[in-house]
Each structure stands twice: as structure tokens, then as C-alpha cells.
Design an enzyme around this catalytic site. Structure first.
Site, short mmCIF file in Angstrom:
data_model
loop_
_atom_site.label_atom_id
_atom_site.label_comp_id
_atom_site.label_asym_id
_atom_site.label_seq_id
_atom_site.Cartn_x
_atom_site.Cartn_y
_atom_site.Cartn_z
N LYS A 253 0.86 -1.18 0.00
CA LYS A 253 0.00 0.00 0.00
C LYS A 253 0.89 1.23 0.00
CE LYS A 253 -3.78 2.00 2.76
NZ LYS A 253 -4.62 1.78 3.96
N SER B 199 -9.47 1.60 3.17
CA SER B 199 -8.69 2.37 2.24
C SER B 199 -7.67 1.53 1.46
CB SER B 199 -7.96 3.48 2.98
OG SER B 199 -7.09 2.93 3.95
N SER C 194 -9.53 -0.78 7.34
CA SER C 194 -9.03 -0.64 5.97
C SER C 194 -8.37 -1.85 5.36
CB SER C 194 -8.06 0.53 5.89
OG SER C 194 -8.79 1.71 5.78
N1 GLN Z 1 -12.60 3.87 6.63
C1 GLN Z 1 -12.01 4.25 7.88
C2 GLN Z 1 -11.60 5.69 7.81
O1 GLN Z 1 -11.89 6.29 6.83
C3 GLN Z 1 -10.83 3.38 8.17
C4 GLN Z 1 -9.62 3.80 7.47
C5 GLN Z 1 -8.45 2.93 7.78
O2 GLN Z 1 -8.58 1.90 8.42
N2 GLN Z 1 -7.29 3.38 7.36
O3 GLN Z 1 -11.02 6.22 8.70
#
Ligand code: GLN
Length: 476
Positions: A75, A150, A174
Site C-alpha cells: 500500500k 482504504s 481498511s
Molecule cells: N474507513 C475508515 C476511515 O476512513 C478506516 C480507514 C483505515 O482503516 N485506514 O477512517
């Protein structure tokens, strides 16, 4: 096409493939599919092929590492020395990592190959991988849909057989939510199980590096190799690392499993996801497990607590991107102040700006106690109540996400609705416990559905063995 590292290892040992041929194969998949799916931002073709050849020689010489033949994507928030790193943001344009993340160094030391960096929501903020300066990632199961986020690029790269495994990050779901949208195994370890050294911080007290793979066995092996104390990260735990890759094969002893009543009975959960989780509960009961509903009255507070604390941490973590030290600087600046303002306004996307503003607000002198201090207290209560459930039960089971993959653009104008995609996954991050999402069935249109298993602190070995078992049962 190889689904797992076990298959790769077998092909290598039978002389049916070389590491070079495996890398060529993955690169061919990237060439064929990445234009549409947008999972990789960049691949390091020549370098990967050269390294593959060196590893082939090591295999011949009998001194290859445990990950020889494993091809990994990162990532775009995980440092790989002398390679570009951008967090899918314009603000880091032109930035190169000066060192490798500890987890990356440990994979390389066992002869894994890093194939490239992967698209994601900017600074890991989002649930759909649409908030990227490089355009949205598409779900390989249905390219009109999101892969989740994400770590969406990391999920799709594995889903579409462009690499064996990916490292993503999980601050609130994410890794697990994209795993569930793409039919993969997504592991978020205990907070501190993996070093965060070399991870671009979003919310430091929540961030965890995690794995996306087709099989639980692959996740166990990667975790075993990456886990453990690190002199560069004092929050990396010294708790002993078990042999996850061996323990994952153990048959679980039928025990007690809880599910939080509201996660199944709530209105927002799609009927098919609900039917699916009820089927999983049935399977477990047939296998001799006691599966019981429990109440968790704090559930409505989990998401607000998460968003207050993570935006606060993000607003301070992202203060360093000021146009002076890294990447992008606005060409329109006329003095120092306009340089800061223009750089940050031009180069951060809307969602990142929204969170910096929210975080700055909850940390401001007049609201600090009302929001930040209170959210920390609530975090403590959520921790205690979750631990209390886990003192009585082996695991907590829930859907990973209330729905299957939604359409690209469907929720982009509705941040609150988007935040709800994480309603079941953020609890593990608020508490710090490990959790895994495994694929368990599909909806009527063939979109994958994920089931989440949460376990007690540092109970990865037990959790992974159970996940492997359940995944096999679900497939039958
Ligand atoms: N979707 C969650 C957020 O927007 C989790 C993001 C993540 O785990 N990096 O914060």
C-alpha cells in the site's frame, strides 16, 4: 495462476516454475488488468525480475529464505527504501523513501519480492479507495463497484492475481473491509504486534499494518515473519511471537462464541449479509460451538469515538506536510503563510482536509474536554466492555461490513453514510484487539461477503486457526 504461497512453493520444489517465471506471470496480469482496475500505482519490473533471478540461484544453492517465490505489493503508505511513496496524495509528489519499513525489511530478508506500490484512499482515509489523487480503484468482481478502502488497491491486486499478497493498513477497518468486498482474507493484528516504523502515520494509536491474501495460511506465515519487537518503534510489542504458520493448522476446540446482537439485528444491515451471518452461526453450532448473542450498549458510540480520536491524531500527524519538508509546494505562494495555505489547500484532497479541520476543532482549547477528553474516556469504556465479553467467549463474530461492495460514486457525496461502512470494524481498532475478515459466500449478484472474527489481545494464533477452520467449513 497461483492462489497461495503453498502452491508457489510446490511448483518451485517440483521444478515446474522459477521465481522469474512467477514474477513474469504477475507482471503479465498487471499489464492486462491494471489499466482498468487501477490497483497498482507503479510496479518495479526490472528490479523485481533481477531479484527473482537471484532468488532462483539461491534456491538452486539451497540457501533461499522462507519467502522465496512470494511476490508482495505495498500500500502506498509503507516505505520501501529508494522507491517513491505518496500516500496516493498530491502532497508527496516526488518523495522517495529513505529507508524501508521494518516489516518490509523483514520480508526482504526472507527473500520476498516487492512488486510495486498500490493505490489507496489518500493517507488511508476512506472506505472505498475513491479518495485517491490517482483516481478510483475498481473491484475485479464487478468493475463498476468499489473494492472497499482504504487498502483497495492492495486488495484488488491480490484478488486479480497480480501478486501473491499485499500489505495494507488498518486504522478502522481498511484491511478487513476491502478483504470482505473482494473475497479475501484480511488480517488486522493486535495493536503493536507489527512495527509501525516506516508507515506514514494517519492515527498513531490506531494504525496497524495488516495482510491481504487468498488464504489464512499465507497471512499466518507473513505475520510470523514480520511480527516482534523493533528498536525503531517503542510501541511494537515484545510479547513473544508464536509460530503462527504451524498453529494455523490446528483444529480449534469447540468453544464459546459471542455475536453482538445489534450487529445482526440492526436496520442498516443488508438482508443478504444478515442471511449469510446466520448461516455461519448455524455452521458453527453444527460443529459443536456454542454461539450466543450478547448486548453491547456502547455500539452507537464506537464510530463517533473513532472519528473524534482519529481526526485529532491525523490533524497533528499531517501537520508536517507543509510544503517545506516534503514533496509538493504551491507555485503561487508569495510569502511563508500563503505557501503553507496554498500548498495544503491545493495538494490535500477534500476528505483529508475535512479530517484535518475536524481534528483541529476537537483539539481546540475550548472544545478539547468536550470532545477529545470525553472520547478518550469512552474509548476506555469500550475497551473494558469488549474485554469483558472476550473474558467469557473465545471470539466475537460479526459481518465485516453491513453491505457488499457499493457502486463507484454511490456514497462519495455522503461522508456519514460512507463512515457507516466501518461500523463493525472500528471496534477492534478502538480496543486494540486482533481481527480477521474471511470470505464466506456471495450475494445474489455474486459479490463477496465477509465475516469478521475478533479475538483477545495477542491471540492471533488461536484466531487464525479458527479462521482457517471456519473458511473451510463455509466453502463446503
Ligand atoms: N474507513 C475508515 C476511515 O476512513 C478506516 C480507514 C483505515 O482503516 N485506514 O477512517
Amino acid at each position: 495462476m497461483y492462489r497461495s504461497f503453498a502452491e508457489i512453493r510446490q511448483a518451485l520444489s517440483e521444478g515446474k516454475a522459477s521465481v522469474r517465471a512467477i514474477v513474469e506471470n504477475y507482471l503479465a496480469q498487471v499489464a492486462r488488468q491494471n489499466g482498468q482496475l487501477n490497483a497498482f500505482l507503479q510496479t518495479y519490473d526490472e528490479e523485481a525480475l533481477t531479484r527473482a533471478q537471484q532468488i532462483d540461484q539461491k534456491i538452486d544453492a539451497g540457501n533461499a529464505g522462507r519467502l522465496a517465490g512470494m511476490v508482495v505489493g505495498l500500500k502506498d503508505v509503507i516505505c520501501y527504501q529508494n522507491h517513491p511513496l505518496q500516500a496516493a496524495s498530491k502532497i508527496l509528489t516526488g518523495f522517495h523513501s529513505q529507508f524501508s519499513a521494518t516489516v518490509v525489511a523483514r520480508l526482504l530478508a526472507e527473500d520476498a519480492i516487492i512488486l510495486g506500490r498500490q493505490n489507496c484512499d489518500e493517507f488511508a482515509m476512506g472506505s472505498s479507495s475513491e479518495n485517491s489523487a490517482f483516481g478510483p480503484v475498481r473491484n475485479a468482481a464487478d468493475p463498476s463497484r468499489v473494492p472497499g478502502g482504504s487498502s483497495g488497491g492492495s486488495a484488488v491486486a491480490v484478488q486479480a492475481y497480480m501478486c501473491t499478497a499485499s500489505l495494507g493498513t488498518d486504522t478502522g477497518g481498511s484491511v478487513r473491509q476491502p478483504a470482505s468486498f473482494c473475497g479475501l482474507v484480511g488480517v488486522k493484528p493486535t495493536y503493536g504486534r507489527l512495527s509501525r516504523h516506516g508507515l506514514l502515520a494517519y492515527a498513531s494509536s490506531f494504525d496497524c499494518i495488516g495482510t491481504l491474501t487468498h488464504t489464512v495460511e499465507d497471512a499466518a506465515l507473513l505475520l510470523e515473519i514480520m511480527a516482534g519487537a523493533d528498536q525503531f518503534d517503542s510501541t511494537a510489542s515484545t510479547h513473544p511471537v508464536s509460530s503462527y504458520s504451524i498453529e494455523v493448522h490446528k483444529a480449534p476446540t469447540p468453544g464459546k462464541i459471542a455475536y453482538i446482537r445489534e450487529t445482526i439485528e440492526s436496520e442498516g444491515i443488508s438482508p443478504e449479509v444478515k442471511t449469510n451471518i446466520l448461516r455461519v452461526i448455524e455452521i458453527l453450532r453444527r460443529e459443536g460451538f456454542k454461539v450466543e448473542p450478547v448486548d453491547f450498549p456502547l455500539l452507537p458510540y464506537v464510530l463517533p469515538t473513532y472519528y473524534i480520536l482519529t481526526t485529532a491524531e491525523a490533524s497533528t500527524n499531517l501537520a508536517r506536510y507543509d510544503g517545506v519538508r516534503y514533496g509538493y509546494r504551491s507555485p503561487r505562494a508569495t510569502d511563508l503563510e500563503s505557501m503553507y495555505k496554498l500548498t495544503r489547500s491545493e495538494a490535500f484532497g477534500k476528505e483529508v482536509q475535512r479530517r484535518i479541520l475536524l481534528g483541529t476543532f476537537v483539539l481546540s482549547a475550548s472544545y478539547y474536554d468536550a470532545y477529545f477528553t470525553k472520547a478518550q474516556r469512552v474509548r476506555r469504556l469500550i475497551m473494558e466492555q469488549t474485554q469483558a465479553i472476550l473474558a467469557q467467549y473465545d471470539f466475537i463474530l460479526s459481518p465485516t461490513s453491513p453491505t457488499t461492495a457499493f457502486k463507484i460514486g454511490e456514497l462519495s457525496d455522503n461522508p456519514l453514510q460512507m463512515y457507516l461502512a466501518d461500523i463493525f470494524s472500528v471496534q477492534a481498532n478502538v480496543v486494540g484487539i486482533p481481527a480477521v475478515s474471511i470470505p464466506c459466500g456471495t450475494d445474489a449478484t455474486g459479490l463477496p461477503i465477509g465475516v469478521q472474527i475478533m479475538a483477545g489481545l495477542f491471540e492471533e494464533a488461536k484466531m487464525l486457526a479458527f479462521a482457517r477452520f471456519l473458511m473451510e467449513k463455509c466453502a463446503n
